[in-house]
Scaffold this motif. Structure first.
Motif, short mmCIF file in Angstrom:
data_model
loop_
_atom_site.label_atom_id
_atom_site.label_comp_id
_atom_site.label_asym_id
_atom_site.label_seq_id
_atom_site.Cartn_x
_atom_site.Cartn_y
_atom_site.Cartn_z
N GLN A 283 0.82 -1.22 0.00
CA GLN A 283 0.00 0.00 0.00
C GLN A 283 0.85 1.27 0.00
O GLN A 283 0.38 2.34 -0.37
CB GLN A 283 -0.91 0.00 1.22
N TYR A 284 2.11 1.17 0.43
CA TYR A 284 2.98 2.33 0.51
C TYR A 284 3.91 2.47 -0.69
O TYR A 284 4.68 3.45 -0.77
CB TYR A 284 3.84 2.26 1.78
N LYS A 285 3.84 1.54 -1.62
CA LYS A 285 4.78 1.55 -2.74
C LYS A 285 4.64 2.84 -3.54
O LYS A 285 3.54 3.24 -3.91
CB LYS A 285 4.55 0.35 -3.64
N ALA A 286 5.77 3.50 -3.77
CA ALA A 286 5.74 4.79 -4.46
C ALA A 286 7.12 5.08 -5.03
O ALA A 286 8.15 4.68 -4.46
CB ALA A 286 5.32 5.91 -3.50
N GLU A 287 7.15 5.81 -6.12
CA GLU A 287 8.40 6.19 -6.77
C GLU A 287 8.95 7.48 -6.17
O GLU A 287 8.22 8.28 -5.56
CB GLU A 287 8.17 6.40 -8.28
N GLY A 288 10.25 7.69 -6.37
CA GLY A 288 10.87 8.97 -6.00
C GLY A 288 11.44 8.99 -4.60
O GLY A 288 11.11 8.16 -3.74
N ALA A 289 12.29 9.97 -4.37
CA ALA A 289 12.92 10.14 -3.05
C ALA A 289 11.89 10.64 -2.04
O ALA A 289 11.07 11.51 -2.34
CB ALA A 289 14.08 11.13 -3.15
N LYS A 290 11.94 10.10 -0.84
CA LYS A 290 10.96 10.41 0.20
C LYS A 290 11.60 11.19 1.34
O LYS A 290 12.77 10.99 1.68
CB LYS A 290 10.35 9.12 0.75
N LYS A 291 10.79 12.06 1.94
CA LYS A 291 11.23 12.83 3.09
C LYS A 291 10.85 12.12 4.37
O LYS A 291 9.69 11.78 4.59
CB LYS A 291 10.62 14.24 3.09
N GLY A 292 11.84 11.92 5.24
CA GLY A 292 11.57 11.35 6.55
C GLY A 292 11.53 12.41 7.62
O GLY A 292 12.20 13.45 7.53
N CYS A 293 10.73 12.17 8.65
CA CYS A 293 10.65 13.04 9.81
C CYS A 293 10.98 12.20 11.04
O CYS A 293 10.27 11.25 11.36
CB CYS A 293 9.26 13.65 9.94
N PHE A 294 12.06 12.56 11.72
CA PHE A 294 12.61 11.75 12.80
C PHE A 294 12.43 12.47 14.13
O PHE A 294 13.02 13.53 14.35
CB PHE A 294 14.08 11.48 12.52
N ALA A 295 11.63 11.91 15.01
CA ALA A 295 11.48 12.40 16.38
C ALA A 295 12.41 11.57 17.27
O ALA A 295 12.11 10.43 17.61
CB ALA A 295 10.03 12.28 16.85
N ASN A 296 13.53 12.17 17.63
CA ASN A 296 14.57 11.47 18.38
C ASN A 296 14.49 11.83 19.86
O ASN A 296 14.32 13.00 20.21
CB ASN A 296 15.95 11.85 17.82
N ALA A 297 14.64 10.83 20.71
CA ALA A 297 14.62 11.10 22.14
C ALA A 297 15.75 12.04 22.54
O ALA A 297 15.54 12.99 23.28
CB ALA A 297 14.74 9.78 22.92
N SER A 298 16.96 11.76 22.02
CA SER A 298 18.10 12.61 22.35
C SER A 298 19.36 12.02 21.71
O SER A 298 19.34 10.91 21.19
CB SER A 298 18.33 12.67 23.88
N ILE A 299 20.43 12.79 21.79
CA ILE A 299 21.77 12.26 21.56
C ILE A 299 22.63 12.60 22.77
O ILE A 299 23.77 13.03 22.66
CB ILE A 299 22.40 12.76 20.24
N SER A 300 22.07 12.37 23.94
CA SER A 300 22.68 12.86 25.18
C SER A 300 23.59 11.84 25.85
O SER A 300 23.99 12.04 26.99
CB SER A 300 21.59 13.29 26.16
N ASN A 301 23.91 10.75 25.17
CA ASN A 301 24.90 9.83 25.73
C ASN A 301 25.71 9.24 24.58
O ASN A 301 25.32 9.32 23.41
CB ASN A 301 24.23 8.75 26.60
N PRO A 302 26.86 8.64 24.87
CA PRO A 302 27.74 8.17 23.80
C PRO A 302 27.11 7.12 22.90
O PRO A 302 27.41 7.08 21.70
CB PRO A 302 28.95 7.61 24.56
N TRP A 303 26.27 6.25 23.44
CA TRP A 303 25.61 5.23 22.62
C TRP A 303 24.74 5.89 21.56
O TRP A 303 24.78 5.53 20.39
CB TRP A 303 24.79 4.30 23.51
N ARG A 304 23.96 6.87 21.97
CA ARG A 304 23.06 7.53 21.03
C ARG A 304 23.85 8.39 20.04
O ARG A 304 23.47 8.53 18.88
CB ARG A 304 22.01 8.36 21.77
N GLN A 305 24.94 8.98 20.48
CA GLN A 305 25.77 9.78 19.57
C GLN A 305 26.40 8.89 18.50
O GLN A 305 26.43 9.26 17.32
CB GLN A 305 26.84 10.52 20.37
N THR A 306 26.89 7.73 18.91
CA THR A 306 27.47 6.80 17.93
C THR A 306 26.42 6.39 16.90
O THR A 306 26.67 6.39 15.69
CB THR A 306 28.03 5.56 18.63
#
Length: 403
Positions: free
Chosen positions: A85-108
């Motif tokens: 149902q989602y099949k579509a041509e062309g480049a798609k824009k993503g929207c990323f809601a990230n919790a944080s990059i507040s520790n080394p694991w998330r930064q990596t």
């Protein structure tokens, strides 16, 4: 100021976000202070789940399906879902809601995700990834998701939840748009996303680590458990599994929340050593592992049996000291998978509804291998990051170029 940015081929790097304290899930009553579990208020949520414990225990021994040498595309016991149902041509824009990059694991992971993004932009699959960083705030991340729903002009959503219960309604609102929603890392209490991507999970981590300590200790020995924060499912499940196994084996375990603060960790260990022998250290995340080891050195006592994480600082200290250790892994390469999943979804390919990635600890026999493979990487880097084939390897990770 909070970071809000679009990551695209046209946008330059932003400055590193400073480390921030973590917030708890509003649905959980947090401990009243950072002292041992016997001195704190009990959480209002029961995190132990026998069925999930058994499921993850069994998954530890399953050989994953998927392409060899690409663990970020492998999966365990998957139920595949139709995405035609989602099949579509062309480049798609993503929207990323990230919790944080507040520790080394998330930064990596964030570095790795951005390098994966560059590859997908080059291939024409993704046009950009607009990202809002919640800086460890539930309220902020809820607002971020609602912003994307109303203003983001998104083709798909990627969400790494800050906490479990609080984020569920916002994720459901994103699902209600009819656009594909991809959740990864931490879970939510809904199955509406097209796919939920994560390593085996917290119970598997807890089983791996507790069994290692039990195998190397005696009944009645004392273990100090260092926990970074309450209210996050993957962290709570790690301790729930370990606590169960310690109780059954007759291991005395006391747990503390540390906020991953090295000063607090040293104080906790020093105070416990003043009370008597500490034979083991258990951690629900590797931040601060070196500080824990240094507390034993400062006290002039034998090193403990210890579980840390695949962060390079722990691996290097483990090698230097020769202590009896294990590096559990919460596979950092999962940060690649959401964008690759989006590419598959818009190609109409099936994806796992629950995308369970492999999760294997680093053992004493493997330490030299991972130290050599990650030579030149900073201490905050994670050995099993899985980005060796991406455009900026190794320089981007070595120089810690955080977008």
């Amino acid at each position: 100021m909070r970071r809000m940015h679009v990551v695209s081929a046209m946008v330059g790097a932003f400055a590193l976000l400073t480390l921030a304290g973590c917030t708890t899930d509003p649905g959980v009553t947090a401990p009243t202070e950072t002292t041992g579990s016997e001195e704190t208020a009990a959480p209002s949520v029961e995190w132990f789940d026998q069925a999930l414990f058994d499921k993850q225990d069994a998954e530890r021994s399953v050989v994953p399906e998927g392409p060899d040498g690409k663990p970020y595309l492998q999966y365990i016991n998957a139920e595949m879902v139709d995405t035609s149902q989602y099949k579509a041509e062309g480049a798609k824009k993503g929207c990323f809601a990230n919790a944080s990059i507040s520790n080394p694991w998330r930064q990596t992971g964030w570095i790795t995700m951005n390098e994966q993004l560059k590859a997908l932009q080059e291939s024409g699959a993704i046009s950009e990834l607009e990202t809002r960083d919640a800086q460890d705030s539930d309220d902020t991340q809820i607002a971020d998701i609602d912003y994307f729903i109303n203003e983001g002009n998104c083709d798909f959503f990627v969400i790494s939840p800050n906490s479990t219960a609080a984020m569920t309604p916002a994720v459901e609102r994103a699902c209600d748009t009819g656009l594909p929603v991809i959740v990864f890392d931490r879970g939510v209490q809904t199955d509406c996303p097209v796919t939920f991507i994560h390593p085996i999970g917290g119970f598997a981590w807890g089983i791996d680590t507790a069994e290692f300590l039990i195998d190397n200790l005696q009944e009645g020995d004392k273990v100090v458990a260092l926990r970074i924060l309450p209210g996050v499912d993957v962290l709570e499940q790690r301790w729930a599994a370990a606590e169960k196994l310690f109780d059954e084996a007759g291991i005395e375990a006391v747990d503390y929340f540390t906020g991953a603060d090295p000063v607090e960790i040293k104080k906790i260990i020093s105070d416990e050593l003043a009370k008597g022998d500490v034979k083991g250290i258990w951690m629900d995340a590797g931040d601060g592992a070196v500080a824990a080891i240094e507390a034993f050195e400062d006290a002039g006592v034998d090193y403990p049996v210890m579980t840390g994480e695949d962060e390079m600082s722990f691996l290097r200290k483990w090698k230097e000291t020769g202590l009896t250790g294990l590096a559990p892994v919460y596979s950092n390469f999962q940060w690649r998978t959401p964008l690759l999943a989006a590419q598959m979804i818009f190609a109409g390919e099936q994806v796992p509804q629950e995308w369970v990635l492999p999760q294997s600890p680093i053992t004493a026999e493997e330490v030299d291998q991972y130290l050599a493979a990650n030579d030149g990487m900073p201490d905050g880097h994670y050995a099993k990051f899985g980005g060796e084939d991406l455009p900026g390897y190794p320089t981007i990770w070595q120089e810690r170029q955080i977008p």
